[in-house]
Enzyme design. Structure first.
Site, PDB file in Angstrom:
ATOM      1  N   GLY A  36      -2.082   6.846   6.560  1.00 36.65           N
ATOM      2  CA  GLY A  36      -1.145   7.048   7.671  1.00 36.65           C
ATOM      3  C   GLY A  36      -0.650   8.476   7.697  1.00 36.65           C
ATOM      4  N   GLU A  77       0.831  -1.205   0.000  1.00 33.91           N
ATOM      5  CA  GLU A  77       0.000   0.000   0.000  1.00 33.91           C
ATOM      6  C   GLU A  77       0.861   1.249   0.000  1.00 33.91           C
ATOM      7  OE1 GLU A  77      -3.395   2.215   2.772  1.00 33.91           O
ATOM      8  OE2 GLU A  77      -2.039   0.745   3.647  1.00 33.91           O
ATOM      9  N   GLN A  80      17.709  33.964  -9.202  1.00 28.30           N
ATOM     10  CA  GLN A  80      18.304  32.952  -8.320  1.00 28.30           C
ATOM     11  C   GLN A  80      17.288  32.342  -7.369  1.00 28.30           C
ATOM     12  OE1 GLN A  80      21.649  34.984  -6.501  1.00 28.30           O
ATOM     13  NE2 GLN A  80      23.074  34.129  -8.007  1.00 28.30           N
TER      14      GLN A  80
END
Length: 380
Positions: A365, A243, A280
């Site tokens: 989770g 999973e 940058q």
């Protein structure tokens, strides 16, 4: 360890990419998101091309793909349409894995070929109002009654229940057993008497509906149990690495989509007389996104390779899931920053990634739970 794809896997990815560019244009993705509807048309086309059979064994009508094959597939699908990749995992992969490992021969032959052909869809229901991260504390009760089980309770956060023909529902079948015992996996018909499905409104992943389920004396035949009675929690634990690899693949593909969209934008957008890709600060954000997505991809394929070799990798799969989910959230956030006000507009796709990405840190989770899993494995 060699992370390179095989020629067959590269061919599969290229074929899928060509298919999705043709059959899943960005206008379709946006329409499904805005209308909050399951991508029925896309899944019909995936079925016609045999893509729904990837996680299903050959003897039951599939192509018997490995975990790495599935990771390649889900990463590519998520790049084009992240919600569809999540729907694929929810409605196809979970059931294919559970039935292949724990289903009876009769269940496999009756359900898996139909799943591969796109004739049926599944959903998975574990969470409840009072059991989220502590999922094993579920209270939905299943009581035997002759040739049936009678189920009472309430489930929460069940994805795709409204389009499912079957729900793999976890219920407590032995009230006196310890918390992690006495749980059974049932095949529930969501249209059966005593079952009510209510859709929940949410922030993102709108094509993948989220539901609460009310069960009032819902009856399930005794032969509609997947695996052994009272062994449902062990079924879930045995497939966790698989999973997490799938979820990580979705995260990586979606994060790569954020980067590619942000990079294209910075090469076109001009401010102060130059492309913003020359600044940058812009380059630093792009570099961070590239570095984190590359690392997440390596973690994903390391874990998938371990699964394919039958090596338990609870720690490695948790690391891949955790890092890739947070990398996706950061990629979406940096994409929004690089696009500025344009990224905030609903007509652009970065806002969708910004909304969709947050669930990656919650579903399957939470980040906090995954950190507990990793540290627990470290201290064994």
């Amino acid at each position: 360890m060699d992370f390179d794809l095989t020629p067959a896997q590269r061919g599969m990815r290229d074929a899928l990419r060509a298919f999705l560019l043709r059959e899943c244009p960005i206008e379709y993705v946006r329409d499904c998101d805005e209308a909050e509807r399951f991508p029925v048309e896309l899944f019909g086309k995936l079925a016609a091309q045999g893509w729904l059979g990837l996680p299903i064994p050959e003897e039951y009508g599939g192509t018997g793909g490995s975990c790495t094959d599935l990771a390649v597939f889900l990463e590519e699908l998520a790049w084009h349409f992240e919600a569809a990749a999540n729907c694929y995992y929810t409605t196809v992969v979970i059931a294919a894995d559970a039935l292949a490992h724990f289903g009876t021969e009769e269940q496999k032959r009756a359900l898996l070929p139909r799943l591969a052909r796109g004739e049926i869809r599944f959903a998975f229901s574990l969470s409840e109002p009072n059991s989220g991260s502590d999922a094993a504390s579920l209270r939905t009760r299943a009581v035997p009654d002759g040739d049936h089980w009678v189920i009472h309770g309430q489930k929460m956060f069940c994805s795709c229940a409204q389009v499912a023909d079957y729900i793999l529902l976890m219920a407590r079948s032995d009230a006196d057993a310890p918390k992690h015992d006495g749980i059974t996996m049932f095949l529930l018909d969501p249209k059966a008497p005593g079952v009510e499905v209510r859709r929940l409104r949410k922030l993102g992943l709108k094509p993948m509906d989220l539901n609460e389920i009310f069960l009032t004396a819902a009856r399930v035949p005794k032969d509609a149990i997947v695996g052994a009675v009272n062994q449902g929690w062990r079924n879930v634990l045995k497939t966790l690495d698989y999973e997490r690899c799938c979820l990580s693949a979705v995260n990586v593909g979606a994060a790569q989509s954020c980067l590619d969209k942000a990079l294209a934008y910075t090469k076109e957008r001009e401010q102060f007389g130059q492309k913003i890709a020359s600044f940058q600060m812009s380059r630093a954000k792009l570099a961070d996104m590239e570095m984190e997505i590359d690392a997440a991809r390596l973690l994903l394929y390391r874990s998938a390779g371990l699964v394919d070799r039958g090596i338990p990798n609870n720690r490695q799969s948790a690391i891949a899931n955790l890092y890739s989910s947070e990398a996706y959230v950061r990629a979406a956030l940096n994409g929004m920053r690089l696009m500025g006000g344009w990224g905030y507009l609903m007509e652009y796709d970065m806002q969708r990634h910004f909304r969709d990405s947050k669930l990656a840190e919650i579903g399957g989770g939470t980040s906090e739970i995954l950190r507990i899993v990793i540290s627990r494995e470290m201290l064994r």
